[in-house]
Design a protein around this motif. Sequence first.
Motif, PDB file in Angstrom:
ATOM      1  N   GLN A 322       0.790  -1.221   0.000  1.00 43.26           N
ATOM      2  CA  GLN A 322       0.000   0.000   0.000  1.00 43.26           C
ATOM      3  C   GLN A 322       0.829   1.281   0.000  1.00 43.26           C
ATOM      4  N   VAL A 323       2.124   1.224   0.307  1.00 40.41           N
ATOM      5  CA  VAL A 323       2.905   2.451   0.184  1.00 40.41           C
ATOM      6  C   VAL A 323       2.952   2.851  -1.291  1.00 40.41           C
ATOM      7  N   GLU A 324       3.072   4.151  -1.540  1.00 37.14           N
ATOM      8  CA  GLU A 324       3.049   4.628  -2.926  1.00 37.14           C
ATOM      9  C   GLU A 324       4.276   4.166  -3.696  1.00 37.14           C
ATOM     10  N   GLY A 325       5.424   4.076  -3.003  1.00 40.02           N
ATOM     11  CA  GLY A 325       6.614   3.608  -3.685  1.00 40.02           C
ATOM     12  C   GLY A 325       7.723   3.293  -2.702  1.00 40.02           C
ATOM     13  N   PHE A 326       8.592   2.354  -3.099  1.00 40.11           N
ATOM     14  CA  PHE A 326       9.770   1.999  -2.306  1.00 40.11           C
ATOM     15  C   PHE A 326      10.903   1.779  -3.292  1.00 40.11           C
ATOM     16  N   ASN A 327      11.784   2.772  -3.407  1.00 37.86           N
ATOM     17  CA  ASN A 327      12.893   2.754  -4.353  1.00 37.86           C
ATOM     18  C   ASN A 327      14.146   2.307  -3.612  1.00 37.86           C
ATOM     19  N   GLU A 328      14.661   1.139  -3.971  1.00 40.61           N
ATOM     20  CA  GLU A 328      15.812   0.569  -3.270  1.00 40.61           C
ATOM     21  C   GLU A 328      17.146   1.024  -3.848  1.00 40.61           C
ATOM     22  N   TYR A 347      11.273   5.766   0.793  1.00 44.31           N
ATOM     23  CA  TYR A 347       9.976   5.242   1.243  1.00 44.31           C
ATOM     24  C   TYR A 347       8.960   6.372   1.101  1.00 44.31           C
ATOM     25  N   THR A 348       7.958   6.180   0.223  1.00 46.32           N
ATOM     26  CA  THR A 348       6.971   7.225  -0.049  1.00 46.32           C
ATOM     27  C   THR A 348       5.611   6.799   0.452  1.00 46.32           C
TER      28      THR A 348
END
Length: 483
Positions: A322-328, A347-348
């Motif tokens: 459900q988070v909008e985005g997770f850029n690793e 973490y957005t």
Amino acid sequence: MRTLTKTQWIVPVLLLFGLVACEPQMSSDPSLDPAPTSESVTFEAEPDAENANIIHFTNTSESFRAVWDLGNGQSKEGDEVTGEYPLEGVYTISLTIFTPSGQAMNIDSVSIAATNFDMLDDPNLNLLTGGVDNVGGKTWVIDSTQAGHMGVGPTTSYWPEWWAAPPEAKTGSGLYNDRYTFKLDGFSFDMETNGDVFLNAAYDDEFDNTTVPPDGADLMAPWTAPENQTFNLIEDDNGDLFLKVSDPTFIGFYAGANTYQILELTENFMSLRYFDPRNEIIWYHTLIPEGYTYPVEPREYTSEELIDNFDEEGNVNWVTDQVEGFNENYDNPAPIPINTSGKVAKYTKSNETWAFDNVYFDLGYELNLNERSLIKLKVYMPSYNDYTTTDPNAPDWAPHDYLAKQVEVKLHNASDLGGDAWTTQETIIQPVSQTDTWVELEFDFSGVSDREDFDRVVVQIGSEAHGMPGIFFIDDFQLTAAQ
């Protein structure tokens, strides 16, 4: 509305039928012979020499095509066809012939003197009904706790390639409280709806008082199946197995069908595929016997060092929830002590009122907290986030109705079904008082080292159940032994 009076003759009815005429379809071409009539439709029925419950039918009419309804749930085509009738009784047979001048149909009946119990000792019938010793029959239900218990795909597919339902996806729709009982005695079928059914919206004209279920998809309607329904198992010329239930009953989600191809049938599992004629698509269901629960395979109880610094490949496989985005692979917004690394994770949190806004990873084993119980990570909280405005739509149970300066780490038993892992979770919250700098946090779970069921690690930033957005950065995640 869906009628409760129409009956399909799948099992024998103790009535004798004479020849029934059907008006021929006439040709307007004067050069052709007269159209056939019902009187010109004739056929012979001969019992098999070794089994009187098998009947061989021969079309004795002049035609180029012959289509049969064999009265046992089967339809066949050809001048010579065979029907199987394990139960004693009278079966209605119809033959439709086609000639260059038109078509016509006639109806007759065959009488089966005695039940052939050897024909009833069929492996598929036994799996479906429980066999001759199971007087009450066998009851099946939709396999609601498993992914793919309902699905949809194109007519060319044998699996739900367009959509497969997650576990419990249709709770409250009227689908999961239905029961389907198959009895070998008389090929009896009982559909217990508990007062409501789930149907495709394209078929709302067949039901009264339709409503939209809680998930807002398709329709549900009050409906009770009539008594004295029947079923039949049919194997076609290609060896494919079909399950047919008598009209007006059906199985599962109603989409205009009462005939289902059986893709798999075992003692504790049945997979069905069926055609939706109005939408021209294929639906799928999986079912299990009522009361059946899947055996739980014991998982390894162990621990290993877990590291992800986002500069190099770690051994953590993150999943967004459900988070909008997770850029690793995001450039470090502040490469300063205590974190000068080049890459971090962004973490957005979205501006939607989601329930959780998590990222997580599954371990693949039960975590031994006696070996490793300390989770460490670094977090960067930008000052440009709005940490004061409240969300008026946040539910009453929300811990905060604003973007909280905190990081929460949770341990879950992901095997808990129905999305209820939160009820047995263990959680630690660490507040963060500083912004625009890296802060190192520790989450020590040694206090619950007696738990042996945790197999998922969850990270949540900003608190849950509110719609206030935020951007955060984390780095140097580690699961290690407590000091």
